[in-house]
Enzyme design. Structure first.
Site, PDB file in Angstrom:
ATOM      1  N   GLU A 350     -14.451  65.131  33.706  1.00  5.68           N
ATOM      2  CA  GLU A 350     -13.589  64.690  33.408  1.00  5.68           C
ATOM      3  C   GLU A 350     -12.596  64.207  34.698  1.00  5.68           C
ATOM      4  OE1 GLU A 350     -11.534  64.917  29.468  1.00  5.68           O
ATOM      5  OE2 GLU A 350     -10.002  65.950  30.115  1.00  5.68           O
ATOM      6  N   HIS A 382     -36.978  78.603  30.251  1.00  2.00           N
ATOM      7  CA  HIS A 382     -37.928  79.005  29.416  1.00  2.00           C
ATOM      8  C   HIS A 382     -37.407  78.035  28.584  1.00  2.00           C
ATOM      9  CE1 HIS A 382     -39.301  82.991  29.370  1.00  2.00           C
ATOM     10  NE2 HIS A 382     -37.512  83.383  29.339  1.00  2.00           N
ATOM     11  N   LYS A 496     -10.430  56.688  21.987  1.00  2.18           N
ATOM     12  CA  LYS A 496      -9.122  56.831  21.067  1.00  2.18           C
ATOM     13  C   LYS A 496      -8.685  55.744  20.612  1.00  2.18           C
ATOM     14  CE  LYS A 496      -7.467  60.995  22.648  1.00  2.18           C
ATOM     15  NZ  LYS A 496      -6.937  62.277  23.788  1.00  2.18           N
TER      16      LYS A 496
HETATM   17  O1  LIG Z   1      -4.046  68.604  24.379  1.00  3.67           O
HETATM   18  P1  LIG Z   1      -4.328  68.034  23.292  1.00  3.67           P
HETATM   19  O2  LIG Z   1      -3.529  66.566  23.773  1.00  3.67           O
HETATM   20  O3  LIG Z   1      -4.583  67.732  22.045  1.00  3.67           O
HETATM   21  O4  LIG Z   1      -5.488  66.949  24.182  1.00  3.67           O
HETATM   22  C1  LIG Z   1      -6.700  67.475  23.601  1.00  3.67           C
HETATM   23  C2  LIG Z   1      -7.723  67.287  25.267  1.00  3.67           C
HETATM   24  O5  LIG Z   1      -7.939  65.833  24.837  1.00  3.67           O
HETATM   25  C3  LIG Z   1      -8.289  65.322  26.768  1.00  3.67           C
HETATM   26  O6  LIG Z   1      -7.405  64.201  26.596  1.00  3.67           O
HETATM   27  C4  LIG Z   1      -9.395  64.311  26.714  1.00  3.67           C
HETATM   28  O7  LIG Z   1     -10.113  65.090  25.658  1.00  3.67           O
HETATM   29  C5  LIG Z   1      -7.959  66.226  27.178  1.00  3.67           C
HETATM   30  O8  LIG Z   1      -8.393  65.957  28.899  1.00  3.67           O
HETATM   31  C6  LIG Z   1      -7.198  67.379  26.702  1.00  3.67           C
HETATM   32  O9  LIG Z   1      -7.546  68.790  27.554  1.00  3.67           O
END
Ligand SMILES: O=P(O)(O)OC[C@H]1O[C@](O)(CO)[C@@H](O)[C@@H]1O
Length: 542
Positions: A350, A382, A496
């Protein structure tokens, strides 16, 4: 690239990279080279002698690091400079473990603020342990259910499992991240709601999986047991988020986290300090923070040729950008470190999986960061090691713990198990490096595969802190060396946005989405997936 390879070859007597005399088999006989590539610092050891490295190449890479000013950037990061330029933010995970070293951002001493929040988390944990804070029917808490995903879960879970090996656990943690209802059922089946404390960890408090679906399921679960959810639920969230400033009927307490610590770097903020102090008590968390602090100081102040995270980052650059390996694997030979590969996967991919450099130039795919995956040894031996021995080669990080668990020392069987584990680690390191000659053709192993050995002295909280901060600093240094921003994650946002569009289509029963997506949306409504016939209409479900 060529000049680096030339340096490698010159150092090794003008051979070509494929020259048999450059095989690791011969390089490992050079004792001076091996000593030069064996490093100690920040409480741990890093052995790069089984990498395709030599001092000439390291010198050139260190010169590049120097010209790029990566150590100055690291110091600027720790001092609170807004190194996360795309979001105009500082990146201050290091301040979360050093309350006594003032760091000012926008006129505020961030380190003190973070230290005070740890203090509140420790106080809250002690009150729970002392049964001064109990569930709504007066039952003492026996378990903690942690809702959170990505950076709000992976690091804490990795550290929790690691600390569980050597420290007494007062309150077990249970993690619920994915929105899959199977996960909710599996986790809550083993818990008594009356004695379960629920931590909702979400910086944005808008992550659908966590604050919409799973929190609703958990609230219902508590209510169905005739409990008051507000007396069981604690929020760990960003200041000013929808989970902050909520009414007393929403939760028991709110602990703050801040936008200057990204999720994947947040284990040592309240994201980890509250659940981990509930599990093990404040002293263990203080030990973890002390271990991180030791590694942070090492990463910030050691010269490049003795700086473990920087050397590891340079080795990653050499393997990925110059030798062209697309991935590396992390294999802890320590069951309690089982979640560290997953934590590193998020931290690394990330942070470093970016399309643009800070100069705004597209990063070609073959110059992007490596993929990261892994599993524990000896299990990995394994499953996928076969391919690494004889198929496509990849660099490996093997992690070992020097001291056996104290219980082991009491019995010869226990010591034998610890020695056996290390025997496997070293045997694999040598097998990858040396390969196998002789025997039938199908038994041949080419060897010459790069391996780093990372050794922790023990598995106490300080040792886990060393490893955690080493991985963070290695990732940050790799980002600085690649001249990209290791602190943002705009790619994740795209999924998202898509999900919110599909959610709307589903709720309005609009099935005209692109490709086969409409088929699935319809199937979700009807509970059956029917394929379109040749006229483009759908056959009735059978
Ligand atoms: O803490 P939040 O805002 O729920 O986000 C959760 C996670 O989602 C992300 O934005 C993307 O996976 C991460 O960087 C972050 O840790």
């Amino acid at each position: 690239m060529q000049f680096l390879q030339d340096a490698y070859l010159k150092n090794l007597a003008g051979k070509t990279l494929t020259d048999p005399s450059l095989h690791m088999r011969f390089l490992l006989e050079d004792k001076i080279r091996c000593q030069q590539l064996f490093h100690q610092g920040g409480g741990m050891f890093l052995d790069l002698s089984r990498q395709h490295l030599c001092s000439d190449v390291l010198n050139i890479l260190m010169k590049e690091a120097d010209q790029a000013g990566v150590q100055e950037k690291f110091a600027a990061m720790m001092a609170g400079k807004k190194v996360n330029t795309s979001e105009d933010r500082a990146a201050l995970h290091t301040a979360a473990r050093n309350a006594d070293m003032p760091v000012r951002v926008d006129g505020q001493n961030i380190a003190r603020i973070l230290g005070d929040i740890h203090g509140k988390a420790f106080e809250f944990s002690s009150q729970v342990h002392d049964k001064k804070i109990c569930g709504s029917k007066g039952k003492p808490f026996s378990d903690v259910l942690v809702l959170g995903i990505g950076g709000s879960r992976l690091g804490t879970q990795a550290v929790y499992e690691a600390l569980n090996a050597r420290h007494n656990c007062f309150l077990p943690l249970h993690f619920l991240s994915t929105v899959d209802p199977h996960a909710f059922i599996a986790q809550t089946r083993k818990l008594n709601p009356a004695s379960t404390l629920v931590l909702v960890v979400s910086k944005s408090f808008t992550t659908r999986e966590v604050v919409d679906i799973n929190l609703s399921l958990v609230r219902n679960w508590l209510e169905n047991a005739e409990l008051r959810p507000s007396e069981h639920i604690v929020h760990i969230t960003g200041k000013g988020s929808p989970g902050d400033n909520v009414s007393e009927s929403a939760c028991l307490r709110v602990f703050h986290i801040f936008d200057f610590i990204g999720g994947r770097y947040s284990v040592t903020s309240a994201v980890g300090s509250l659940p981990l102090s509930l599990a093990f008590g404040p002293d263990v968390v203080k030990g973890l923070l002390a271990g991180c602090r030791e590694m942070d100081t090492h990463a910030a102040t050691s010269p490049a040729d003795q700086n473990l995270p920087l050397l590891a980052a340079l080795c990653d650059i050499w393997n990925g950008d110059y030798l062209g390996f697309p991935a590396f694997a992390m294999i802890p030979y320590a069951a309690p470190l089982q979640y560290f590969p997953a934590h590193m996967q998020q931290l690394y991919m990330e942070s470093l999986g970016k399309g643009l450099s800070l100069a705004g130039q597209a990063i070609p795919h073959d110059k992007g960061a490596m993929f990261c995956f892994g599993d524990t040894g000896t299990d990995a031996q394994h499953s996928f090691f076969q391919m690494l021995h004889q198929g496509r080669p990849l660099p490996l990080d093997l992690i070992g713990i020097l001291q056996p668990p104290p219980e082991c020392r009491a019995s010869s069987e226990g010591s034998r198990a610890h020695e056996e584990l290390w025997t496997h680690l070293l045997a694999q390191a040598d097998a990858f490096a040396l390969g196998r000659t002789g025997g039938r053709p199908e038994q041949l192993c080419p060897g010459n595969r790069p391996v780093s050995i990372i050794t922790l002295k023990n598995l106490m909280a300080e040792d886990v802190g060393h490893l955690l901060a080493f991985l963070e600093a290695r990732t940050v240094y790799t980002g600085f060396l690649k001249n990209l921003n290791p602190f943002d994650q705009f790619g994740v946002e795209n999924g998202k946005i898509m999900a919110s569009e599909l959610r709307k289509s589903l709720s309005e029963s609009i099935f005209s989405s692109s490709g086969t997506t409409g088929l699935y949306l319809k199937a979700l409504k009807k509970g059956d997936l029917s394929l379109p016939n040749q006229n483009g209409t759908q056959d009735p479900p059978r």
